[in-house]
Design an enzyme around this catalytic site. Sequence first.
Site, PDB file in Angstrom:
ATOM      1  N   ASP A  84      37.192  31.971  38.233  1.00 51.37           N
ATOM      2  CA  ASP A  84      36.468  33.243  38.113  1.00 51.37           C
ATOM      3  C   ASP A  84      37.402  34.293  37.508  1.00 51.37           C
ATOM      4  O   ASP A  84      38.469  34.568  38.043  1.00 51.37           O
ATOM      5  CB  ASP A  84      35.959  33.703  39.485  1.00 51.37           C
ATOM      6  CG  ASP A  84      34.863  34.747  39.378  1.00 51.37           C
ATOM      7  OD1 ASP A  84      35.002  35.681  38.555  1.00 51.37           O
ATOM      8  OD2 ASP A  84      33.870  34.638  40.109  1.00 51.37           O
ATOM      9  N   SER A 129      29.420  37.633  37.599  1.00 52.76           N
ATOM     10  CA  SER A 129      29.570  36.223  37.985  1.00 52.76           C
ATOM     11  C   SER A 129      28.234  35.562  38.291  1.00 52.76           C
ATOM     12  O   SER A 129      28.110  34.341  38.181  1.00 52.76           O
ATOM     13  CB  SER A 129      30.494  36.102  39.199  1.00 52.76           C
ATOM     14  OG  SER A 129      31.793  36.498  38.841  1.00 52.76           O
ATOM     15  N   GLU A 155      35.723  26.302  42.641  1.00 53.76           N
ATOM     16  CA  GLU A 155      35.977  27.621  42.060  1.00 53.76           C
ATOM     17  C   GLU A 155      37.320  28.209  42.512  1.00 53.76           C
ATOM     18  O   GLU A 155      37.594  28.280  43.711  1.00 53.76           O
ATOM     19  CB  GLU A 155      34.873  28.616  42.447  1.00 53.76           C
ATOM     20  CG  GLU A 155      35.052  29.970  41.746  1.00 53.76           C
ATOM     21  CD  GLU A 155      34.241  31.104  42.357  1.00 53.76           C
ATOM     22  OE1 GLU A 155      33.814  30.997  43.511  1.00 53.76           O
ATOM     23  OE2 GLU A 155      34.061  32.120  41.655  1.00 53.76           O
ATOM     24  N   ASP A 181      39.643  36.396  39.859  1.00 51.55           N
ATOM     25  CA  ASP A 181      38.838  37.576  39.536  1.00 51.55           C
ATOM     26  C   ASP A 181      39.233  38.792  40.373  1.00 51.55           C
ATOM     27  O   ASP A 181      39.391  39.891  39.832  1.00 51.55           O
ATOM     28  CB  ASP A 181      37.356  37.234  39.753  1.00 51.55           C
ATOM     29  CG  ASP A 181      36.434  38.410  39.528  1.00 51.55           C
ATOM     30  OD1 ASP A 181      36.385  38.913  38.394  1.00 51.55           O
ATOM     31  OD2 ASP A 181      35.764  38.834  40.488  1.00 51.55           O
TER      32      ASP A 181
HETATM   33 MG    MG Z   1      33.133  33.904  41.806  1.00 50.41          MG
HETATM   34 ZN    ZN Z   2      34.544  40.159  39.183  1.00 48.17          ZN
END
Ligand code: MG
Ligand code: ZN
Length: 366
Positions: free
Chosen positions: A39, A79, A253, A258
Amino acid sequence: MKIRTMMNYMIFVILLFGAVHADATEIATPKNIILFIGDGMGVSQITAAKIVKGNLNIDRFKVVGLLTTHSHNDLVTDSAAAGTALATGYKTYNGAISVSQDKKPLKTIVEYAEDRQKATGIVVSCSVTDATPATFVAHVDSRKKYSLIAEHITKSGIDVLLGGGLCYFLPKSTDGSKRDDEKDLIAELEKRMKVIRSEKDFQDLGDVDSVAGFFATKHPARANERKPSLSELTRKAIDILSKNKSGFFLMVEGSQIDLAGHKNNQDDIISEMIDFDDAVGAGLDFAEKNQQTIVIVTADHETGGFAIHNGYIKDKKITESAFTCKNHTAVMVPIFAHGPGSSAFAGIGDNTVVGKALIQYLQESM
Ligand code: MG
Ligand code: ZN
């Protein structure tokens, strides 16, 4: 002379069709699919990890491409919309969890895999109700409806679910619950799978066919403090899912790359990237032995507009870098593929290619 030309032409046609046919048989349908999503992982995030760690597992891929990531109506995706594109092959609006523009459910890779009696799994380093994992198992018009997403996850056929987010599965009257009703989703999950709640439970987990593991009330800790690590969870998930004779689908993930990008925190980006890359290594190790598994690594979008300006390869150090924002950006993200069917991901494409191609492989798979 004319006949000769004609003969040559016919030989050419036979060779051509022969070659196409040979190609078609070479692109075998994978039995197993492992999809890794970093991410917020752009090329700079990978580069930073590479400067600090040296060789990455991501270096082991031969097929590389780039994906555009825009959502249905925004150049910059979130996302949820990007996860929907990866999980279903369709563009939707930012915030949508595998529902279309008009809020109709879009069938996900996990649901197609279940149709084929494949085992399915989700392994994340965030709450399992977060947008990315949710897009694979839930159909909800807003990513913020965590309690409803938890209900969809509970009713799904998922066999392995490892991450955080226990608070959305506990009834309101229980300590630490974030639900607004008395639904006991843990009790529901326990009817069909083993439920574990700690690293010790995880280490003691014997031979099971299905498991839900919650290692945090909400989000698990940062990579350096997180136990079990993403690679340990990935290895265990593969061990369990690969027992299924019909094959499996697993999504892993690296969720917090992120979060580190939103905070413009370079050190955390690097430690999250290395944790994610270790998990990718676990997937590749399995695929290299198994030969019937496609492994894909990609991102939903880049976060932070991160750039590396200076540093030293020898000292494994970045000395100058910058972030251009605290949000997601519109730059293309890389995609890496290994195993049967991987050539579909070479070159420049759109993120819907991932969902479309993987669903096609599942439909072709016996
Ligand atoms: Mg995510
Ligand atoms: Zn984000």
